[in-house]
Design an enzyme around this catalytic site. Structure first.
Site, PDB file in Angstrom:
ATOM      1  N   PRO A  89      48.448  68.671  28.678  1.00 48.68           N
ATOM      2  CA  PRO A  89      48.411  69.907  29.480  1.00 48.68           C
ATOM      3  C   PRO A  89      48.268  71.153  28.611  1.00 48.68           C
ATOM      4  O   PRO A  89      47.928  72.221  29.107  1.00 48.68           O
ATOM      5  CB  PRO A  89      49.761  69.911  30.201  1.00 48.68           C
ATOM      6  N   GLU A 116      57.788  61.774  25.797  1.00 51.36           N
ATOM      7  CA  GLU A 116      57.866  63.242  25.673  1.00 51.36           C
ATOM      8  C   GLU A 116      56.668  63.806  24.936  1.00 51.36           C
ATOM      9  O   GLU A 116      56.451  65.018  24.909  1.00 51.36           O
ATOM     10  CB  GLU A 116      59.148  63.656  24.942  1.00 51.36           C
ATOM     11  N   ARG A 154      29.111  58.705  33.092  1.00 46.04           N
ATOM     12  CA  ARG A 154      28.073  58.775  34.120  1.00 46.04           C
ATOM     13  C   ARG A 154      26.916  59.687  33.730  1.00 46.04           C
ATOM     14  O   ARG A 154      25.861  59.638  34.352  1.00 46.04           O
ATOM     15  CB  ARG A 154      28.665  59.187  35.465  1.00 46.04           C
TER      16      ARG A 154
END
Ligand code: 4GN
Length: 256
Positions: A89, A116, A154
């Protein structure tokens, strides 16, 4: 293209690599996907790849040494010095432009974390790029890696057929996709827009572009600010906006 993934849950990625468009690309030799488990590079009998957090607190941290050895093995086997990409993140947000850039490389090495996180020393010394798939937290980086593999896989030459062509994707021109319809033409929940059954291909192209513009304007105005629209395209959007205003205008009372 070759993609190596360092993960404590190789089965997860191996499954993703077997299904759908990416699975077929792999079978056809357009994509090579290989997983590596840091546990296989542990130095104790328990095959430890994680340990308790210095400073206390709950949870485990992935250890430097098994990761360093796994990465060395990937580099040795592939004979490539491709950079290591860590999914977290804290990374730079992935978008279609970044996906297209990754898709042009011939080798990706991905690291999926658990617990963690990863010992900061490994991140500092071995990770070249940190990417995030979006502003939310997952229990492991495997899903994030699977998303990168799918989005990048893709786009490989020969993976998509004409109908699926990446040219038609949402975002490929910076706009959202237009609506799609299939049979039946008439349903209790509505009719297929007449233009789509008209056989007028120029009119159909225009309608689709107008819908893409309109939806992007309604749902993702932030995207619209970043695309350059020519005069005709701008006119199509204005037409959509006008029709939308007509449709959503509150009913006038009779006598107004
Ligand atoms: C990536 C990984 C979210 C993302 C993750 C993301 C696993 N969550 N937004 N979770 O791309 C601690 C260890 C969190 C690795 C990480």
């Amino acid at each position: 293209m070759r993609i190596d993934i360092i993960t404590l849950f190789p089965d997860f990625i191996d499954h993703c690599a077997r299904v759908g468009v990416v699975g077929r690309a792999r079978e056809r030799g357009l994509l090579r996907i290989q997983t590596w488990n840091p546990r296989d590079f542990a130095s104790d009998n328990y095959r430890s790849a994680d340990d308790r957090c210095y400073g206390g607190g709950p949870g485990m941290v992935m250890m430097v040494d098994p990761l360093r050895k796994a990465l060395a093995k990937v580099r040795a086997e592939s004979g490539s010095d491709a950079g290591l990409i860590y999914l977290s993140p804290q990374g730079r947000r992935l978008d279609q432009a970044k996906v297209a850039e990754l898709a042009r490389r011939d080798h990706l090495i991905l690291l999926s974390g658990r617990y963690e996180g990863v010992d900061e020393r490994f991140l500092e010394h071995a990770v070249d790029e940190e990417l995030s798939i979006g502003d939310y937290v997952l229990s492991g980086g495997e899903l994030a890696a699977a998303i990168v593999i799918d989005a990048v896989g893709r786009l490989q030459e020969g993976v998509l057929n004409d109908a699926q062509s990446a040219e038609q994707d949402s975002f490929s021109h910076g706009l959202l996709d237009c609506p799609h319809y299939t049979r039946p033409e008439h349903d209790v929940w509505g009719d297929v827009p007449a233009v789509l059954t008209s056989g007028d291909h120029a009119a159909i192209r225009r309608w689709r572009l107008k819908q893409s513009l309109g939806r992007t304007w309604l749902r993702r105005p932030d995207l619209l600010e970043r695309v350059e629209l020519d005069k005709n395209t701008r006119a199509l959007l204005m037409q959509y906006q006008h029709e939308h205003a007509e449709k959503t205008r509150p009913d006038r009372k009779s006598g107004d």
